[in-house]
Structure formats: C-alpha cells, structure tokens
Design a protein around this motif. Sequence first.
Motif, PDB file in Angstrom:
ATOM      1  N   PRO A   1       0.825  -1.213   0.000  1.00  0.00           N
ATOM      2  CA  PRO A   1       0.000   0.000   0.000  1.00  0.00           C
ATOM      3  C   PRO A   1       0.855   1.257   0.000  1.00  0.00           C
ATOM      4  N   ASN A   2       0.277   2.322  -0.529  1.00  0.00           N
ATOM      5  CA  ASN A   2       0.963   3.602  -0.662  1.00  0.00           C
ATOM      6  C   ASN A   2       0.535   4.531   0.460  1.00  0.00           C
ATOM      7  N   GLY A   3       1.493   5.240   1.047  1.00  0.00           N
ATOM      8  CA  GLY A   3       1.175   6.174   2.115  1.00  0.00           C
ATOM      9  C   GLY A   3       0.459   7.414   1.641  1.00  0.00           C
TER      10      GLY A   3
ATOM     11  N   ASN B   1      -4.365  -4.721   8.810  1.00  0.00           N
ATOM     12  CA  ASN B   1      -4.440  -3.969   7.564  1.00  0.00           C
ATOM     13  C   ASN B   1      -4.643  -2.504   7.914  1.00  0.00           C
ATOM     14  N   PHE B   2      -3.548  -1.851   8.286  1.00  0.00           N
ATOM     15  CA  PHE B   2      -3.621  -0.448   8.704  1.00  0.00           C
ATOM     16  C   PHE B   2      -2.242   0.148   8.490  1.00  0.00           C
ATOM     17  N   GLY B   3      -2.128   1.061   7.531  1.00  0.00           N
ATOM     18  CA  GLY B   3      -0.824   1.653   7.243  1.00  0.00           C
ATOM     19  C   GLY B   3       0.077   0.675   6.517  1.00  0.00           C
ATOM     20  N   GLU B   4       1.332   0.639   6.945  1.00  0.00           N
ATOM     21  CA  GLU B   4       2.319  -0.228   6.300  1.00  0.00           C
ATOM     22  C   GLU B   4       1.934  -1.689   6.458  1.00  0.00           C
ATOM     23  N   ALA B   5       2.256  -2.493   5.442  1.00  0.00           N
ATOM     24  CA  ALA B   5       1.802  -3.879   5.422  1.00  0.00           C
ATOM     25  C   ALA B   5       2.951  -4.820   5.076  1.00  0.00           C
ATOM     26  N   VAL B   6       2.674  -6.104   5.185  1.00  0.00           N
ATOM     27  CA  VAL B   6       3.645  -7.140   4.812  1.00  0.00           C
ATOM     28  C   VAL B   6       4.169  -6.897   3.404  1.00  0.00           C
ATOM     29  N   GLU B   7       3.284  -6.489   2.497  1.00  0.00           N
ATOM     30  CA  GLU B   7       3.682  -6.295   1.103  1.00  0.00           C
ATOM     31  C   GLU B   7       4.699  -5.171   0.935  1.00  0.00           C
ATOM     32  N   ASN B   8       4.752  -4.236   1.850  1.00  0.00           N
ATOM     33  CA  ASN B   8       5.812  -3.225   1.805  1.00  0.00           C
ATOM     34  C   ASN B   8       7.155  -3.843   2.163  1.00  0.00           C
ATOM     35  N   LEU B   9       7.143  -4.735   3.154  1.00  0.00           N
ATOM     36  CA  LEU B   9       8.381  -5.387   3.582  1.00  0.00           C
ATOM     37  C   LEU B   9       8.869  -6.429   2.587  1.00  0.00           C
TER      38      LEU B   9
END
Length: 527
Positions: free
Chosen positions: A106-108, A381-389
């Motif tokens: 997800p994008n900030g 599922n709030f803000g930064e997610a596993v998919e960012n890492l």
Amino acid sequence: MAPARELGYQSRGENPPRSLGGYAPNHSLACGTDWAHNSAHLLMNVSGFVSLFGWLASTTLVLVTNAQQPATAAPNAAPEPVTWTAKQDHQNMMDQLGITRLRPGPNGNATATNAANYDPAKGNPFPDYPDALTFKNGRKVTSADQWWHLRRPEIVEDFEREVYGRIPKQVPNVTWTVVSNVTSGLVGTLRANGRQVVGHVDNSGFPAIRVDIQMTVVTPADAKGPVPVLMMFGGFGGTGMPRPEGTPPVTNRFADFGGPFKDPPSTEQLLAAGWGYATIQPGSIQADNGAGLTRGIIGLVNHGQARKPEDWGALRAWAWGAARGLDFLETDHAVNAKRVGIEGVSRFGKAALVTLAFEPRFALALVGSSGEGGAKPHRRNFGEAVENLTGSGEYHWMAGNFLKYGAAEASSGSKNAGDLPVDSNELIALCSPRPTFISYGIPARGDANWLDQQGSYMATVAAGQVYRLLGVKDLGVKDDYRAAQMPPVNTDLLDGELAWRQHDGGHEDRSNMKHFIHWANQRLGVR
C-alpha cells in the motif's frame, strides 16, 4: 586523545542455551581502523551530538591500500563479491523461491490508487493472532518450564526460518580497539568520559569484504562505580562523544528533528540520571539496502555471494552487531554489564525489539515507533503492510523466506499475512520476563498512522499473558487484545515489566526518555 590500543580480550565463544532462542556465534573482541559511512537513518533522539571526529591518517592509508586490487586473480582466488542493485538481488531471491509476482504494498499517499487503509473497521482481516501459549499441536502451555524448553523454541524457529532469518553457525571473530578517548569532556554541560571503539570482524577468510563496527561509549565523569548503560542504534547526527573542555559546541543540523522538544537530548537525560550510553552505527554492521546484502557482515559470511532464503536480514544483522557491542561493554569497568539496555527508533526500533528477543544478555529495551516488522502485527491492515516489507525497498530487513507472504503468484501458491506462523505479539513475548517499553508518538507531530500505533498496542496487550506466566506484571489491561483500545496520549502504563506510553511528540522517543529512565530504574533496582 590517547593512541589506539588493542584490547587483549577474548569474548565467550559458546552459544547461549538453545531454549532461550538466542544465538551468539563464536566471536572475540577485535580491532579495526576504518569507519563505515553508510548508516541509513537518523537516530531521532540523539540530537545535539558532536560531529564525527576527523579520520585518522592511517584510516585513509588502509582505505587506499584496500582499493588497490591485483590486475589478475590467482588461479585459486576466491570469487569476487557479487555487485547487484537492490532490484537485481530482490529478483534473485524471488527466483530462488519460485515467485513470479508479488502484490504491491500500500501507498502512504492518500490519493494513490492503492492507498493504505486507515479505516479501523477494515483494520483486522485476520483478527486472531497466533497464541504464544498454544503449542503447534494445539496443547496449551501450563508452566514456565514448558515455555522455556518447548514453546519458546517453537516460536524462535518460526521467526528464524520465516521472518528474520538465521545467524550462521560460524560467524568470524570480532576484536575491539579503542581509537580515541576524552576524559571529563562535556555532553551539553554535563561532565562525561567517552571512548570511540571499533570492532574489526576477522575477514581473513574473505579479505575482499571488510566490516568494522563503529561504537562510542560514554559514562558520567563523576560516577562512583559501574553504571547502567543504554545502547542506542545510531545514524547521522554524530558519534555521541563528549567534546573536550575548551572546544565550542558543534552545531548539529539534525538537532531539532522531531522537535521542538520539552526535554534535553536523550544523552543528557541519561547522564543526568547517572546512566551511560553507547551509540552503535548500524550501517557499519550491515548496509540498509538490498544492494548491500553481498557486503557487510551478511556478505562477509557468504563470501560476497547472494543470500539463501533462510539467511539473516539486516534487522538480525544489526542485532548481532549490538550483541558484539555488548561483548565489549562486558570488559568495560565503568559499565554495569548486567544493566545494559537496547534502544532504537523507526527501523532501528524494529532492530531493538529483535535484539532483545534474541539476545538474552540485554537487560531491557526501549522500542521507539517500530511499526511493521517491529511491534505492529503483520495481520493488521492499517498503514504499512507485509507487502511493503516484501518489496525491493525493505525486503533486506527480513529473511528471504518472508517474500513468500507477499506472493500473488508462486510455485508454492499465493500467501498473505494470515499465513505467517508467528506475529509481533510473539516477538514481544520472546523478550519476557525482561522489561520491554513500547513507545510511540502522535501522527499530528510526525509519528504517522502508517506505523499503526493501535495495532502495536493490541500486540503488546496480547503478549502480556507470557509475562504473567513468568511471574511478572504486564500492562495490567483487562480487555481482550482484539477489543483493547489505546489509552489517551501521555497516559502511563508503566507499572510492570511490560510497558506502553504514547507521548505527544513525533517520530522519536526522546519525549519518553525521562519516563523510560524512571521505569527502568524501578525495574533494575537502580537508585
């Protein structure tokens, strides 16, 4: 300044008990001369530090000498280190795992098509976190003995295999050298003694890669005996060395980052309370990017080649480096080595939590604004997610295997955060019964919703059952973690070994430092 000298000290070579889940590979305290320059982030709470001292002339000579490579390699010479971009290294790991497509993180930016979720109603797609006190076979943990000898090792194995990676069984020895010192210098207006030290990792097995751990140790000049010390993961902002008397304070362009502040810099708060501090530079251990994975301590152990899926990532490497720094502190007569804590903010807050979880010799931790990969649950599922890492910008923090949980298409099938065998509540639980202080600021001052303060609070509440099992106090919250709501800002939950406080500052923990010191003194019996 005193001339550099080598310490004639060999640290313990044995590993800690496997049941503790900590690995301290064979090591010794080692010497070095050059400093690493690739620290990637500002340590938010170490404003006001003096600037880095000028490099020794011998350092320049070493760097030049190391840069002169022979025109032709010997017939049996070791292969040259792989030189890849982060995207190339990331793709290599995807290929090893049979991943053909990852889900984008997800994008900030709230206007982006894949903007991060900030709707609490959508924040818990996987509301049930793995239970730290339930064995994999479904049985319940009923005693502290079962926790230490059976359940804790299960959790450690999952974190090492799937999340943070394994420290290799054979990591080269480290030897420490004091390269400069200041006696009765000044930190602000406080008298302090300081030493800059370098931990040289033995690279005789692969001379093409050199690792020299950079650390500064500062203690009150008027201390009557060994003092407790907080080791802080540093970045830009200076070494933390006291300035010699008669020299002007050095202006730090990062001094007010996160400010304005109500309190003095953390270093001054610690010294005023009779504590010392040690600043350790993560970038001198392992670079904070994927391109650096074939360099630093990870690259040195791998002889400059790419990681395998279970190999350690940068968070575990930084934690390993902190443990080697603790080896040095155990030889320092000014330091009470039984009362050494670990601290960090943001990605270094993640590293501080990982350090305490895996290194049993650290007495306590201050975990600042750690977010995803730290105290924030992966399942939220709030803000930064596993998919960012799992993307190419952050994957280097984690084990290669972690990429599987961001996979949309892979030979082993698609996986998501709900498939992870462990979560952050269990990472916090691995720290028990040692005092663990989870710290956040507020979004209005720059500690963004991206970090998921609420989810981190839920994970901290969920970890409390292990603290209680081991006979110490948790947050004292009666609510189930699924329904637990953060208390108001500046509310102290500091009565137990597990602590929470959200301050009214930004992306830093300086605003919580005085509260941490008071809490830590109570926990450690410091007067």
